[in-house]
Design a protein around this motif. Structure first.
Motif, PDB file in Angstrom:
ATOM      1  N   HIS A  31      10.560  -1.143  -5.795  1.00  0.00           N
ATOM      2  CA  HIS A  31       9.536  -0.097  -5.284  1.00  0.00           C
ATOM      3  C   HIS A  31       9.214  -0.340  -3.961  1.00  0.00           C
TER       4      HIS A  31
ATOM      5  N   SER B 246       1.793   9.934  -7.588  1.00  0.00           N
ATOM      6  CA  SER B 246       1.279  10.583  -6.409  1.00  0.00           C
ATOM      7  C   SER B 246       1.889  11.707  -5.729  1.00  0.00           C
TER       8      SER B 246
ATOM      9  N   HIS C   3      -2.297   7.169   1.695  1.00  0.00           N
ATOM     10  CA  HIS C   3      -1.803   7.460   0.389  1.00  0.00           C
ATOM     11  C   HIS C   3      -3.139   7.957  -0.382  1.00  0.00           C
TER      12      HIS C   3
ATOM     13  N   GLU D  23      -4.489   7.177  -3.224  1.00  0.00           N
ATOM     14  CA  GLU D  23      -4.992   6.099  -3.950  1.00  0.00           C
ATOM     15  C   GLU D  23      -6.374   5.847  -3.001  1.00  0.00           C
TER      16      GLU D  23
HETATM   17  P1  13P Z   1       3.579   5.879  -5.359  1.00  0.00           P
HETATM   18  O1  13P Z   1       4.926   4.843  -5.463  1.00  0.00           O
HETATM   19  O2  13P Z   1       3.706   6.843  -6.372  1.00  0.00           O
HETATM   20  O3  13P Z   1       3.702   6.100  -3.953  1.00  0.00           O
HETATM   21  O4  13P Z   1       2.397   4.916  -5.794  1.00  0.00           O
HETATM   22  C1  13P Z   1       1.981   3.926  -4.902  1.00  0.00           C
HETATM   23  C2  13P Z   1       1.527   2.652  -5.949  1.00  0.00           C
HETATM   24  O5  13P Z   1       0.438   2.315  -5.785  1.00  0.00           O
HETATM   25  C3  13P Z   1       2.374   2.051  -6.918  1.00  0.00           C
HETATM   26  O6  13P Z   1       1.495   1.232  -7.511  1.00  0.00           O
END
Ligand code: 13P
Ligand code: SF4
Length: 379
Positions: free
Chosen positions: A55, A172, A267, A269
């Motif tokens: 990630h 997201s 982002h 979030e």
């Molecule tokens: P994304 O990888 O979908 O952008 O999300 C970020 C995240 O907080 C992953 O935990």
């Protein structure tokens, strides 16, 4: 015979302490060239027997070994497509669970540090969501008029809940598409566990404030009146990301004062106030694309996890990149995966005893797969 005098007791204790410290240092030492070299060698030896997914929030010395890097959506898609017998997921627990659900029984999904969780995913559990559904049933018929939508940052049990109740998973990257789908099926959405992704997506879709309510799992009826529930089109779970909630709209104001012309990227979030002031809101993959495609000389202040922002700064020396917050907003659980854990995971595979395997029982994996497949079909 010459009798060597014994050192005093406190010197012996000091030696023992120094030895223990040195052993600890070896265990937790910053990555030495030696461990990186060993990772390279084992990875080469294992060849196609292992696929490393990373990630974007992973630290530099780990992401360097990923065969595929991505956001949650891209990594889930990759997991669904690979035939690799071993998948090392450099990310957090819900990501490894998702990969296990989407891969065959003969494929092993390994989370190098099993303590790498996600505090947001922990903000909604199966019992709380089941209780919410029962309480909604006191006012409306949720199975007829509510589509449950879970952010991928959730446990497998909640994905299974969505699968069983005609619901779906979103990330997201695709939240808007998924919410459009959900509203086409039923008049209301119950969105968990992240309030902000649900709210920011709905606001961008033009959903008015009066059509949204917040569900506090620690209050009866989530803290709402029955008429609020009847009226609502979107029921938002009161959960958040402890990293992204640290960004404030004042940080954007300060950046704009200091760097006129700077673009603020956030982002989803982040809070609504931050997203409303931002010039661009997108997932980690979308933020990366946005910076990469911008002309040289563009400058950015970014509201997302520190490791990704630092990487963008290094990769684009011709485009000044700043971290939006004056304080450090780093995901401590993503940071748990270090070269030592990655090396141990690879060595275990080589030795034929893959450790730290993440497995979801089929009773949850089946319905969770249904909810994930619905999402993957929509892209
Ligand atoms: P994304 O990888 O979908 O952008 O999300 C970020 C995240 O907080 C992953 O935990
Ligand atoms: Fe969870 Fe936030 Fe870390 Fe993502 S950044 S893994 S949502 S705590």
């Amino acid at each position: 015979m010459i009798d060597t005098p014994r050192p005093p007791a406190d010197t012996l204790a000091m030696d023992a302490n120094a030895r223990a410290r040195s052993q600890l240092d070896q265990l937790y030492a910053p990555p030495e060239e030696e461990i990186l070299h060993r990772i390279r060698a084992i990875k080469q030896e294992l060849g196609e027997r292992v696929l490393i997914l990373g990630h974007h929030y992973q630290r530099e010395e780990v992401i360097a070994f990923a065969d595929i890097t991505g956001d949650s959506l891209k990594l889930a898609q990759q997991a669904a497509q690979t035939n690799a017998p071993n998948i090392i997921f450099c990310g957090v627990h819900f990501m490894a669970e998702t990969a296990d659900i989407l891969t065959g029984d003969d494929q092993h999904v390994i989370l190098p540090d099993p303590a790498a969780g996600c505090s947001m995913a922990d903000m909604a559990d199966e019992e709380q969501v089941a209780r919410c559904w029962r309480e909604l049933a006191e006012v409306i018929n949720p199975d007829e008029c509510v589509t449950p939508v879970t952010y991928i940052n959730s446990t497998a049990a909640l994905k299974a809940f969505c699968g069983r109740h005609g619901g779906i998973v979103c990330t997201s990257s695709n939240a808007r598409r998924i919410m459009e789908w959900a509203w086409r099926r039923r008049e209301k959405i119950l969105f968990f566990p992240d309030q902000h992704l649900g709210e920011n997506t709905a606001v961008a879709m033009g959903v008015p404030d009066k059509a949204m309510i917040l569900w506090d799992p620690f209050q009866p009826l989530g803290g709402n009146q029955p008429e609020d529930i009847r009226r609502a089109r979107l029921i938002l779970w009161k959960g958040f990301c402890s990293v992204h909630q640290l960004f404030r709209p004042e940080h954007a104001e300060a950046m704009r004062r200091e760097h006129p012309g700077i673009e603020i990227l956030a982002h989803p979030e982040c809070s609504r106030a931050v997203c409303e002031t931002a010039d661009f809101v997108g997932s980690t993959e979308a933020i990366i694309r946005h910076v990469s495609e911008a002309p040289a000389g563009s400058s950015f202040a970014i509201a997302t996890e520190l490791n990704l922002v630092n990487r963008l700064r290094i990769q684009h020396p011709d485009k000044p990149v700043y971290f939006l917050s004056p304080t450090i907003c780093m995901c401590s659980t993503m940071f748990r995966t270090d070269p030592q854990h990655l090396y141990a995971a690879l060595a275990d595979i080589r030795d034929g005893r893959p450790g730290n395997r993440v497995t979801v029982p089929e009773s949850d994996a089946g319905p969770a797969r249904l909810a994930l497949d619905r999402m993957l079909e929509l892209g």
